[in-house]
Each structure stands twice: as structure tokens, then as C-alpha cells.
Write a protein that holds these residues in place. Structure first.
Motif, PDB file in Angstrom:
ATOM      1  N   SER A 181      -1.307  -3.541   5.620  1.00 29.11           N
ATOM      2  CA  SER A 181      -2.490  -2.822   6.093  1.00 29.11           C
ATOM      3  C   SER A 181      -2.185  -1.429   6.623  1.00 29.11           C
ATOM      4  O   SER A 181      -3.026  -0.535   6.511  1.00 29.11           O
ATOM      5  CB  SER A 181      -3.175  -3.604   7.225  1.00 29.11           C
ATOM      6  OG  SER A 181      -3.388  -4.944   6.881  1.00 29.11           O
ATOM      7  N   ALA A 182      -1.024  -1.266   7.208  1.00 29.92           N
ATOM      8  CA  ALA A 182      -0.740  -0.043   7.946  1.00 29.92           C
ATOM      9  C   ALA A 182       0.618   0.539   7.590  1.00 29.92           C
ATOM     10  O   ALA A 182       1.527  -0.167   7.160  1.00 29.92           O
ATOM     11  CB  ALA A 182      -0.802  -0.322   9.450  1.00 29.92           C
ATOM     12  N   VAL A 183       0.721   1.824   7.795  1.00 28.09           N
ATOM     13  CA  VAL A 183       1.990   2.537   7.737  1.00 28.09           C
ATOM     14  C   VAL A 183       2.170   3.144   9.121  1.00 28.09           C
ATOM     15  O   VAL A 183       1.455   4.079   9.502  1.00 28.09           O
ATOM     16  CB  VAL A 183       1.995   3.636   6.660  1.00 28.09           C
ATOM     17  CG1 VAL A 183       3.315   4.404   6.693  1.00 28.09           C
ATOM     18  CG2 VAL A 183       1.772   3.039   5.281  1.00 28.09           C
ATOM     19  N   ILE A 235       0.805  -1.221   0.000  1.00 30.09           N
ATOM     20  CA  ILE A 235       0.000   0.000   0.000  1.00 30.09           C
ATOM     21  C   ILE A 235       0.840   1.274   0.000  1.00 30.09           C
ATOM     22  O   ILE A 235       0.303   2.366  -0.167  1.00 30.09           O
ATOM     23  CB  ILE A 235      -0.952   0.045   1.211  1.00 30.09           C
ATOM     24  CG1 ILE A 235      -0.155   0.003   2.525  1.00 30.09           C
ATOM     25  CG2 ILE A 235      -1.967  -1.082   1.144  1.00 30.09           C
ATOM     26  CD1 ILE A 235      -1.001   0.258   3.760  1.00 30.09           C
ATOM     27  N   GLN A 236       2.159   1.144   0.179  1.00 26.34           N
ATOM     28  CA  GLN A 236       2.982   2.330   0.389  1.00 26.34           C
ATOM     29  C   GLN A 236       2.858   3.335  -0.744  1.00 26.34           C
ATOM     30  O   GLN A 236       2.700   4.546  -0.510  1.00 26.34           O
ATOM     31  CB  GLN A 236       4.445   1.930   0.557  1.00 26.34           C
ATOM     32  CG  GLN A 236       5.363   3.086   0.954  1.00 26.34           C
ATOM     33  CD  GLN A 236       5.083   3.618   2.339  1.00 26.34           C
ATOM     34  OE1 GLN A 236       5.191   2.896   3.321  1.00 26.34           O
ATOM     35  NE2 GLN A 236       4.714   4.893   2.435  1.00 26.34           N
ATOM     36  N   ASP A 237       2.924   2.863  -2.005  1.00 25.04           N
ATOM     37  CA  ASP A 237       2.843   3.791  -3.137  1.00 25.04           C
ATOM     38  C   ASP A 237       1.500   4.516  -3.152  1.00 25.04           C
ATOM     39  O   ASP A 237       1.436   5.721  -3.428  1.00 25.04           O
ATOM     40  CB  ASP A 237       3.058   3.044  -4.456  1.00 25.04           C
ATOM     41  CG  ASP A 237       4.511   2.631  -4.665  1.00 25.04           C
ATOM     42  OD1 ASP A 237       5.386   3.126  -3.925  1.00 25.04           O
ATOM     43  OD2 ASP A 237       4.761   1.813  -5.566  1.00 25.04           O
ATOM     44  N   ALA A 238       0.419   3.789  -2.866  1.00 26.28           N
ATOM     45  CA  ALA A 238      -0.909   4.407  -2.871  1.00 26.28           C
ATOM     46  C   ALA A 238      -1.046   5.418  -1.736  1.00 26.28           C
ATOM     47  O   ALA A 238      -1.670   6.472  -1.892  1.00 26.28           O
ATOM     48  CB  ALA A 238      -1.984   3.326  -2.761  1.00 26.28           C
ATOM     49  N   VAL A 239      -0.454   5.093  -0.593  1.00 27.76           N
ATOM     50  CA  VAL A 239      -0.474   6.043   0.527  1.00 27.76           C
ATOM     51  C   VAL A 239       0.328   7.293   0.166  1.00 27.76           C
ATOM     52  O   VAL A 239      -0.118   8.428   0.390  1.00 27.76           O
ATOM     53  CB  VAL A 239       0.086   5.386   1.804  1.00 27.76           C
ATOM     54  CG1 VAL A 239       0.254   6.423   2.914  1.00 27.76           C
ATOM     55  CG2 VAL A 239      -0.838   4.263   2.273  1.00 27.76           C
ATOM     56  N   ALA A 297      -5.855  -0.026   4.961  1.00 33.29           N
ATOM     57  CA  ALA A 297      -6.483  -1.156   4.269  1.00 33.29           C
ATOM     58  C   ALA A 297      -6.916  -2.189   5.299  1.00 33.29           C
ATOM     59  O   ALA A 297      -6.269  -2.348   6.341  1.00 33.29           O
ATOM     60  CB  ALA A 297      -5.513  -1.785   3.273  1.00 33.29           C
ATOM     61  N   TYR A 298      -8.010  -2.880   5.000  1.00 35.23           N
ATOM     62  CA  TYR A 298      -8.443  -3.983   5.858  1.00 35.23           C
ATOM     63  C   TYR A 298      -8.373  -5.253   5.027  1.00 35.23           C
ATOM     64  O   TYR A 298      -9.110  -5.410   4.053  1.00 35.23           O
ATOM     65  CB  TYR A 298      -9.865  -3.780   6.387  1.00 35.23           C
ATOM     66  CG  TYR A 298     -10.069  -4.503   7.703  1.00 35.23           C
ATOM     67  CD1 TYR A 298     -10.059  -3.806   8.896  1.00 35.23           C
ATOM     68  CD2 TYR A 298     -10.228  -5.887   7.750  1.00 35.23           C
ATOM     69  CE1 TYR A 298     -10.212  -4.454  10.126  1.00 35.23           C
ATOM     70  CE2 TYR A 298     -10.378  -6.548   8.957  1.00 35.23           C
ATOM     71  CZ  TYR A 298     -10.372  -5.827  10.145  1.00 35.23           C
ATOM     72  OH  TYR A 298     -10.509  -6.481  11.342  1.00 35.23           O
TER      73      TYR A 298
END
Length: 462
Positions: free
Chosen positions: A151-153, A119-123, A159-160
Motif C-alpha cells: 500500500s505504501a512507500v 506498487i513500487q514499479d508503478a510508483v 493504494a488502498y
């Protein structure tokens, strides 16, 4: 059992076929890419029109049983309350990337959608809404440690997860091992063990049969071998600070030599029999061993049910020097809320009910996919294990308790880094270049990515 099941990853990788977006009939209608309207028709079970908020939920085309579950969970949510109406849209896999990018660029992304990988890029791009603001700490706290990296940064959840699934698992045909005088219940622990088994299996094979069907091309090596890279090296393709490649090392050379041994001794086919994500070659008994993701067992159970009890499952062989390190990554699928949604609380309420709420909502998903995926909540794992069908799926315990617990997350660095490694693996395996030259080429390609993407600025904090 369902019929005509296709591997989820096959569908995700499809380049043709389905061409239209299918809106789930049970969930109402909506226009993909359009902002979610306020419903004036009363929602799922009636009530005050002014109180109903409509949100859009997109998911990719998965396997038939998964698609059916998505349709069902939305329908159940809409019937369970009157404040929020969810409109579900099934998007063909080959259209997903283009459709989502277009919707995001136009500011018309769905309120909720499925999301694979890191998810890092999307965050970083500001695409995801922080779930802490619309979901309870208790719900987020149920996410198991193994799923937190996707899920987390830090302490912020974006994200779940619905599931985790090992991306590299070894399957074997027990009858073919028995025919070679081998123990059908025991898989190889190291690559040398596998080579010894192949030497005994090879004389028993018919024309068109092989000892093993592993990954065999650069793009597949790029993602499927990441766990094996870690197994052989105790690190991945970049230095910890992402300033340079870390592939010109003995472990990477030894990993490629393993595949070159398979290739040179014709333990594996020179022409790929079936995609890595498919079980067709195994189902047609063209190979004694098959490397694929845990999802393949679902395909075997549905398309080749006679093989279900004749299939062994275990970890991919290890380097003798690995000290017990894993050989697989954990794939995942998650639900996320779009950062630009105007209905964030309604979206959060949907997630809280559908995948963070009653475990009974999720049990059918894991049962119908034949116990090949790992729930990310302990309460769901326990509920799935209590299902009466679990006793007929002994592989579930192996996947959940032996393979998945120490599997590593997928890397967060750019795909081109992984592809450079995959290209080196294919070239070294086939002898298109020496292994040393292949790794040198990979190092140069990775440097280009590091410089182009300014990766040291994006390296995970140590």
C-alpha cells in the motif's frame, strides 16, 4: 451458494473467452479509455448538475459474486450522495493489460482502478496518485501492518487494499485420509510428514488418483513458491542489495529436492490435472491433497458443496529447519487513483466511502466469497466474523489467524527473477538437469536481469 464459480486467479490468467468490455449497467455508461467527463445529468440521485463530478472506475472480471459486489458498491455510492457519480467498467482479464497500457500511454487511464501485486514499479513510473492528499490519516491508519508493504512507500500511501489472500495453502480430502487409516483432522507439518502420509495413501488410490496436486510448471512455481523459498532459506532469490542472485544455496537445493521426491515417487501427476489456481482436480477427488490459494475454498463451496465439510485446510508443509517461518506469500487486490486524474478528490471520496468507510459495505464481499479472503482493516475483520454464516466456515479462522498473519508480501523485484527460479524448480524436479545445474542456470539468468534492469539502483532501502 452461487453456481459455476471460477477461481479469481483463473479469470485473471485467462487467455481466451471474454472479449468485450462490459460497462456496469447500474452505474451509467462511459467509454473505457476516455477521460472522465463532468456529468450534466444530475448524478446518482439528482441535485445540481454543476456540482456533479463523474469519475471512471475500472476493475477486472473476477468471480460472479465479486463482480456483483463491485456493481452493488458503485450503485450504493451513487445513491448515497449527489456530488460524485462513479461509472464502473468491468474489463475482461485477458484484455486488461493491453487496455490499461494503451489508456495510460494516451493519458486516458480511468480515475480509479484495481491493482494487484507490488506498487513500487508503478510508483517509480509516476502512475499512482498519493492517497495522503485526498484521504484522511485515520482511514489510511486503519490499514493493517501486513498490508502496508503493498500500500505504501515509506509514509506515502498509493493504494488502498480491498483484500489479502494466502497464495499457498494445503487442502486435503478427509474421506481419502480416513480410507488410508489416517487422522482426517490433522495435516502434515513437514514435507517428511507428507511423504509418510503419501506412502499410506498411495495403495488406496484408484487409477487417475494421486496423493497430491501441487504446482508443476515454471510460471506457476515462479509466483506460488515464493513463500516456500523463504521457508527453506530465510531469504528470497536476490541478495538484500540486489547485486547478485542468492539461489545457489542449500535451502534452494533442498526445496527442489522436495518436489523431485513428489515427482519420482509418483505422489504427484506427471501431467497437470488442473491449474494451480483451480479446484477442479480436488473437487473431482483426483487428489488427496491440493496446494492452491485460499480462494480455492470458495470454488469448493460453490461447485462441489458436498466436499465443503469434508475438506481440511492448513499450512503448506515446512522445511524441518525453518523455525516456524511461513510457507506462503500474501496476494492482494487494491484500488488506486491514477496520477493524471483531474478528479483526485472525488476519487479519494469514493475510496473513503466504499472500502475505507463503513465496514458494512465490505461484509457482503467477504461473506459471499465464502470467508476465503482476509480484510485489511481490523474493524472489517470483526464485522465479518460476527456474520451468522461465519460459524459455518471454520476455515476462515485458519486462513485469517493461522496462515495469513506471518505470510510475506510478494517480491518487488522483476518477474523475470522469479521466473528464473521457477524454471530451475521445474527442471530439477523433472530431472531435465541436475539441481545444481538448474540453480546455476537460474543464477546466470538472474544476473542478466540485474544488469539489464540496473537492480542495485532499485533495491529497497535497508
Amino acid at each position: 451458494m452461487m453456481t459455476n464459480n471460477i477461481s479469481r486467479r483463473t479469470l485473471l490468467g485467462a487467455t481466451g473467452g471474454l472479449a468485450a468490455v462490459s460497462v456496469l449497467a447500474a452505474c451509467g455508461s462511459g467509454t473505457p479509455g476516455e477521460p472522465a467527463p463532468t456529468d450534466t445529468g444530475g448524478g446518482g440521485t439528482g441535485g445540481s448538475a454543476a456540482a456533479v463530478t463523474t469519475i471512471q472506475f475500472w476493475h477486472r472480471t473476477f468471480t460472479p459474486v465479486e463482480n456483483k459486489w463491485y456493481e452493488s458498491i458503485i450503485e450504493q455510492f451513487n445513491k448515497a450522495q449527489t456530488a460524485v457519480k462513479v461509472v464502473g467498467t468491468e474489463v475482461p482479464a485477458d484484455a486488461w493489460d493491453q487496455k490499461m497500457k494503451s489508456a495510460q500511454a494516451a493519458g486516458k487511464a480511468p480515475d480509479v482502478y484495481t491493482h494487484p501485486g507490488a506498487i513500487q514499479d508503478a510508483v517509480n513510473a509516476g502512475q499512482l496518485f498519493k492517497l495522503n492528499d485526498v484521504m484522511s490519516a485515520e482511514s489510511l491508519g486503519e490499514i493493517m501492518d501486513s498490508a502496508k508493504p503493498v500500500s505504501a512507500v515509506g509514509e506515502d500511501y498509493y493504494a488502498y487494499p480491498l483484500l489479502l489472500e494466502p497464495q499457498a495453502v494445503l487442502f486435503w480430502n478427509k474421506d481419502m485420509l480416513t480410507a488410508a487409516g489416517l487422522d482426517p483432522e490433522k495435516g502434515p507439518e513437514t514435507w517428511d510428514d507428507l511423504f509418510a502420509l503419501c506412502e499410506k495413501i498411495k495403495p488406496t488410490l484408484k487409477k487417475g488418483q494421486y496423493c497430491i496436486s501441487p504446482a508443476g510448471d515454471a510460471p506457476t512455481f515462479a509466483w506460488s513458491s515464493v513463500g516456500q523459498q523463504f521457508n527453506f532459506n530465510n531469504h528470497l532469490a536476490l541478495k538484500d542489495d540486489w547485486t547478485a542472485a542468492a539461489v545457489q544455496e542449500p535451502g534452494y537445493k533442498a526445496l527442489i529436492e522436495v518436489y523431485k521426491t513428489l515427482w519420482d515417487n509418483e505422489y504427484m501427476p506427471k501431467q497437470i490435472l488442473a491449474a494451480y489456481v483451480e479446484g477442479k482436480d480436488f473437487g473431482e477427488q483426483k487428489c488427496a491433497f491440493k496446494v492452491s490459494g485460499s480462494w480455492m475454498m470458495s470454488e469448493i463451496g460453490s461447485d462441489y458443496p458436498d466436499l465443503l465439510t469434508k475438506t481440511g485446510i492448513g499450512k503448506v508443509p515446512s522445511s524441518p529447519d525453518a523455525g516456524g517461518r511461513t510457507t506462503t506469500t500474501l496476494g492482494n487486490f487494491k484500488w488506486v487513483i491514477d496520477a493524471k486524474t483531474k478528479n483526485s478528490q472525488a476519487a479519494g471520496d469514493f475510496l473513503s466511502w466504499a472500502i475505507a468507510g463503513d465496514p458494512a459495505n465490505l461484509v457482503p464481499f467477504f461473506v459471499d466469497t465464502q470467508f476465503t479472503k482476509v480484510p485489511v482493516r481490523k474493524s472489517v475483520q470483526e464485522a465479518v466474523a460476527k456474520d451468522e454464516k461465519a460459524a459455518d466456515a471454520p476455515w476462515s479462522e485458519i486462513v485469517t489467524n493461522e496462515i495469513a498473519p506471518d505470510a510475506i508480501p510478494e517480491p518487488t523485484y522483476p518477474w523475470d527473477v522469479s521466473l528464473a527460479v521457477g524454471t530451475a524448480m521445474e527442471a530439477g524436479m523433472k530431472g531435465a538437469s541436475s539441481i545444481d545445474d538448474a540453480l546455476a542456470t537460474a543464477t546466470a539468468a538472474i544476473k542478466t536481469v540485474i544488469d539489464r534492469e540496473k537492480l542495485p539502483e532499485k533495491a529497497p532501502k535497508q
